[in-house]
Enzyme design. Structure first.
Site, mmCIF file in Angstrom:
data_model
loop_
_atom_site.group_PDB
_atom_site.id
_atom_site.type_symbol
_atom_site.label_atom_id
_atom_site.label_comp_id
_atom_site.label_asym_id
_atom_site.label_seq_id
_atom_site.Cartn_x
_atom_site.Cartn_y
_atom_site.Cartn_z
ATOM 1 N N ARG A 153 15.859 36.336 71.657
ATOM 2 C CA ARG A 153 14.597 36.560 70.983
ATOM 3 C C ARG A 153 14.575 37.969 70.410
ATOM 4 N NH1 ARG A 153 14.112 31.941 70.611
ATOM 5 N NH2 ARG A 153 12.377 30.565 71.180
ATOM 6 N N GLU A 166 10.740 38.157 62.014
ATOM 7 C CA GLU A 166 11.250 37.006 61.251
ATOM 8 C C GLU A 166 10.156 36.469 60.341
ATOM 9 O OE1 GLU A 166 12.999 33.985 63.697
ATOM 10 O OE2 GLU A 166 14.156 35.424 64.848
ATOM 11 N N HIS A 217 18.420 32.800 62.521
ATOM 12 C CA HIS A 217 17.924 32.044 63.683
ATOM 13 C C HIS A 217 18.492 30.621 63.680
ATOM 14 C CE1 HIS A 217 14.371 31.982 66.711
ATOM 15 N NE2 HIS A 217 15.357 31.207 67.129
#
Length: 321
Positions: A240, A269, A287
């Site tokens: 993360r 993000e 991701h």
């Protein structure tokens, strides 16, 4: 008996949802280009649904309060930091995640990033695209081997353990830090040594992150950590973005406190900081830890199985709250 009404939010593979569609009343929600519009649509319609499968949309107090009939939430992935699990529990809503399908592909990406960092793939690729065929006889243009190097793993759950298996097979030394030390049988299988956090960051040649996003792990990789790391070390993050203080990371890269990093996740993000984009010792992916054809099919099946188990068998599997 009426079928449970299920809302599916995110890019699930519809060909993997046949059983769910057969046994439940399934609605595929919006997957548009404006997240704020999608969220408003869900806020306007969520009261009609008994269950939801959600990928990245935030399910906070506002969303849960709007979900008058909601009984179960399944994430589409292992992470569940975008769901207010405690408030859901207060409201009697079960939250489950999907830990199995993402295991292998995410571990494979971490291994790919370790190798790509060691062999400086970003640097070589960029140079060739700029018309420069580097002289590999020059010391400064050479990469690094990984055999005998130390892999430090922060977060030794299923994914971290699979990365350890890969590293062992490639001749790396493995150390780890976790909330709890693993059973000695697992440590022996992985040939992995439990160490404290400070030892992990000081001794790792490659530091790879596999911990969840919590209050305790927020910015756990910070200025202090970068100053403790070897100046030849690489940071790998497929967990993360919030685990790493991105400003501290940029400063550490500019000051040569670490050799480089590889990131699949970011604090902001989908907009990684431009300083990271511009650096040749930074490898970035958008991701994509679970983004293989097989994994996304299996992930869709796993999320659907969470819902079916709850509504048809009365059993909450993969529960996180």
């Amino acid at each position: 008996m009426s079928k449970a009404k299920i809302l599916v939010l995110g890019g699930l593979r519809e060909d993997a949802l046949a059983d769910l569609k057969n046994k439940c009343d399934v609605t595929i929600g919006p997957v548009g280009h404006r997240p704020e519009d999608d969220r408003q649509w869900v806020l306007d319609h969520i009261a009609d649904f008994d269950g939801v499968i959600v990928a990245k949309m935030v399910f906070d107090k506002e969303m849960i309060d709007a979900a008058k009939n909601l009984k179960m939430i399944s994430t589409y992935g292992v992470g569940f930091d975008h769901v207010d699990t405690e408030y859901a529990k207060e409201k009697g809503i079960i939250v489950s995640n999907c830990p199995k399908s993402v295991l292998r592909p995410t571990a494979e990406l971490a291994l790919t990033m370790i190798l790509a960092s060691a062999r400086r793939l970003r640097y070589y690729d960029h140079a060739l695209r700029e018309g420069v065929f580097l002289n590999a006889d020059e010391y400064d243009n050479q990469g690094y081997g990984i055999e005998g190097k130390t892999l430090g793993i922060f977060g030794m759950g299923r994914i971290g353990q699979q990365v350890a298996r890969f590293a062992k097979a490639l001749g790396m030394k493995v150390m780890y830090h976790n909330r709890h030390e693993l059973d000695s049988k697992i440590e022996t299988e992985l040939d992995a040594k439990y160490v404290d956090f400070d030892t992990l960051v000081k001794d790792a040649d490659f530091l790879t992150l596999h911990a969840p996003a919590t209050d305790e792990t927020y910015h756990i990789i910070n200025n202090k950590v970068f100053k403790q790391m070897k100046d030849t070390a690489f940071l790998i993050n497929v967990a993360r973005g919030s685990l790493v203080d991105s400003d501290a990371l940029i400063a550490a890269l500019k000051d040569g406190e670490i050799a480089g990093c590889a990131l699949d996740v970011f604090e902001n993000e989908p907009h990684p900081k431009q300083e990271l984009v511009d650096m040749d010792n930074v490898i970035m992916t958008p991701h994509v830890g679970s983004a293989t054809h097989g994994a996304r099919y299996a992930l869709s099946k796993e999320a659907a199985a969470n819902v079916l188990s709850f509504f048809k068998a009365g059993k909450a599997i993969n529960r996180v709250n």
